[in-house]
Design a protein around this motif. Structure first.
Motif, mmCIF file in Angstrom:
data_model
loop_
_atom_site.group_PDB
_atom_site.id
_atom_site.type_symbol
_atom_site.label_atom_id
_atom_site.label_comp_id
_atom_site.label_asym_id
_atom_site.label_seq_id
_atom_site.Cartn_x
_atom_site.Cartn_y
_atom_site.Cartn_z
ATOM 1 N N GLU A 163 0.834 -1.204 0.000
ATOM 2 C CA GLU A 163 0.000 0.000 0.000
ATOM 3 C C GLU A 163 0.868 1.253 0.000
ATOM 4 O O GLU A 163 0.546 2.244 -0.668
ATOM 5 C CB GLU A 163 -0.915 0.006 1.234
ATOM 6 N N ARG A 164 1.967 1.225 0.713
ATOM 7 C CA ARG A 164 2.883 2.377 0.743
ATOM 8 C C ARG A 164 3.482 2.627 -0.638
ATOM 9 O O ARG A 164 3.589 3.765 -1.093
ATOM 10 C CB ARG A 164 3.998 2.135 1.758
ATOM 11 N N ARG A 193 0.790 4.133 -2.754
ATOM 12 C CA ARG A 193 0.495 5.487 -2.299
ATOM 13 C C ARG A 193 1.574 6.467 -2.778
ATOM 14 O O ARG A 193 1.276 7.599 -3.179
ATOM 15 C CB ARG A 193 0.376 5.511 -0.782
ATOM 16 N N ASP A 207 0.754 9.583 -5.050
ATOM 17 C CA ASP A 207 1.121 10.917 -4.584
ATOM 18 C C ASP A 207 2.026 11.609 -5.600
ATOM 19 O O ASP A 207 1.956 12.829 -5.790
ATOM 20 C CB ASP A 207 1.833 10.839 -3.229
#
Length: 575
Positions: free
Chosen positions: A527-528, A531, A535
């Motif tokens: 997920e990081r 993300r 971003d």
């Protein structure tokens, strides 16, 4: 303008309202200052006299035509384009020549015809002096009717055709005047040129405009006293047409229709621009949707592959559990009662024979899993970078001119380049070892937290060994306590069964704990990764989504204005 009746007043009010709405829409959209100014002038023009604009190449006889039309020599006639002046001729009690601004001179004269109309003489449209054509082009949208003068010695030239194409965009009432017909030797020559003009004008406008052959020179001389030249000038037919067309009703219709033509042109122009931008944004959305889809596939692939890799870790633990079962079958026997009393020996044997190299193997599997995660993350960043680089290349191939769309394209290009540069920076600065170490520490922390064990410098393998031997100590401790309390042939098999069951439960709990901890941690890492990518492209994504909403709203507004303009045009034509 004369007093209007109730119906005409309502149409005038509707004209102003819809054009004001259009002006507000264009301002919100960011239309060019020139177009906004043109529309504002057209709105103001509703309150002014009818404006008849005379255009044509220099030396086509525009000034001579106006002098002949008015019957007085108000304009200087010449054969060279010596000035960039526009002459506005209007009614005045006395003849005056006033300079209103750098390019506009106002001539007043006490002529009856000027009570109802004003006449504009524009510079030549030839491109020899480019400023002439620019001034004329800017003034045409203000006209209520255009008289296009072409000369008999060079009728309907290519530059005249190009200029008429621009006039056509504004939907003006155009009357073509073939001047200097006294140069023709025969009627056949005149008829041939007149057909040539009519055919070309029809192909340009879609309809055949009125073409009037005249001799302005002979008409002026006739009005000055030589009446024998009047019929030869053929000016009467043109004058009658203009006066009939420009009677009170005709002037009113053209006056009302003029700004509608300007409005329709601007609506069409900016709808075309909006659709062009939306088409461009479709490609941007396709890119973002492709990245989003790839991220979705990336997530699914990672979750699937993670399950496979965790199965390898679980297999190591299953094998350790099976060795534990075998160990208890072999160890918990009556013949080894005295060995069982030595708890340290039992634990040492358990560590050697049951735990064995399981921690090291798990450590290797976890490191492989970490390397796989880091490589996958890096490849995903590269894929996004490649997508943006391709979009950047495609955008640079699009020619961006200094038009109303330049701001949109520049902002869009800036965002694509910035996001692409940031993505490239991430890829170039990607340190796989650092990323792997960070993930490894996080994984150790996740496992240790659930095991209530300090991490410090202990690796995952050491944690597994610690958990396994602790479980063994718990099981053998229970068993040994029972053995010391009561030895017997019946008790030992029962305790062995109990020990195996508890061992299975302890190892199963450890396996579940380890798997759950690692799965949770690696899910967070995936997920990081996603993300960070989202971003990274967020400014570009926000711009594309916001622009699409803005453009969709603008298109809806302009389409509503276009429908209203069409309805007003019908009502005006029914006057």
């Amino acid at each position: 303008m004369r007093i209007l009746n109730e119906t005409q007043e309502a149409l005038l009010a509707s004209d102003r309202n819809v054009l004001s709405d259009l002006r507000a829409s264009l301002i919100r959209f960011g239309a060019s200052e020139e177009d906004e100014k043109t529309l504002a002038q057209s709105i103001r023009q509703l309150d002014e006299l009818f404006l008849l604009v005379v255009v044509g190449e220099f030396n086509s006889g525009k000034s001579a035509f106006i002098n002949a039309f008015l019957g007085e020599k108000l304009l200087q006639e010449g054969v060279t384009p010596t000035t960039t002046q526009i002459y506005l001729i209007r009614y005045g009690e006395e003849r005056q020549n006033l300079v209103e601004n750098g390019n506009l001179q106002v001539i007043t004269a006490p002529l009856e015809m000027l009570n109802d109309i004003s006449i504009v003489d524009t510079p030549g449209t030839n491109a020899i002096i480019r400023k002439h054509e620019e001034i004329t082009t800017q003034f045409v949208p203000r006209s209520d009717m255009v008289l296009f003068i072409t000369s008999a010695d060079r009728p309907f030239t290519e530059s005249e055709r190009a200029f008429l194409e621009r006039i056509r965009e504004w939907e003006k009432k155009v009357v073509v005047v073939l001047n200097k017909i006294d140069l023709f030797q025969t009627e056949e020559e005149l008829a041939q040129v007149q057909r040539f003009i009519s055919d070309n004008a029809r192909s340009l406008f879609g309809v055949t405009p009125e073409v009037f052959p005249v001799s302005s020179r002979l008409a002026f001389r006739a009005k000055q006293g030589d009446s024998s030249l009047w019929q030869m000038s053929r000016f009467e037919t043109l004058e009658t047409y203009i006066k009939t067309t420009l009677d009170e009703k005709g002037r009113l219709k053209l006056k009302f229709l003029n700004p509608l033509g300007v409005g329709k042109y601007l609506v069409g122009k900016y709808l075309e621009e909006i659709n062009a931008r939306l088409d461009l944004l479709k490609a941007d959305f396709a890119l973002l949707e492709d990245i989003e889809a790839q991220n979705g596939v990336y997530r699914q692939d990672m979750e699937r592959d993670f399950a496979y890799r965790m199965a390898d870790v679980e297999n190591v633990l299953f094998e350790m559990e099976q060795r534990g079962q075998d160990y208890f079958d072999e160890t918990l026997r009556v013949g080894r009662v005295f060995d069982l009393i030595n708890k340290e020996r039992i634990q040492r044997e358990f560590t050697q024979r049951v735990v064995g190299d399981a921690p090291q193997r798990i450590e290797v599997k976890i490191n492989e899993l970490i390397d796989w995660l880091v490589d996958s993350d890096f490849r995903q960043w590269q894929a996004v970078m490649d997508h943006l680089a391709e979009r950047r290349r495609q955008h640079q191939e699009r020619i961006v001119g200094a038009d109303v769309s330049a701001g949109f394209h520049h902002e869009r290009q800036r965002l694509i380049e910035e996001v692409g540069a940031e993505t490239s920076r991430v890829v170039d600065a990607y340190d796989k070892q650092r990323e792997a170490e960070a993930i490894a520490v996080g994984a150790q922390g996740a496992v240790a937290a659930l095991a209530a064990t300090e991490v410090s410098a202990v690796g995952l393998g050491a944690l597994v060994a610690l958990l396994a031997t602790t479980a063994a100590a718990d099981v053998t401790g229970v068993l040994l306590a029972s053995l010391m309390a009561a030895l017997g042939f019946f008790i030992i098999p029962a305790r062995r069964k109990q020990a195996k069951s508890e061992m299975r439960a302890k190892i199963g709990e450890m396996r579940e704990q380890l798997t759950r901890s690692l799965r949770s941690h690696f899910q967070q890492e995936i997920e990081r990764s996603l993300r960070r990518i989202n971003d990274g492209i967020a400014p570009y994504t926000r711009f594309v989504r916001a622009e699409r909403t803005k453009l969709a709203d603008a298109r809806q507004e302009l389409e509503a204005v276009r429908n209203t303009l069409a309805q007003l045009e019908i009502e005006i034509n029914d006057l």
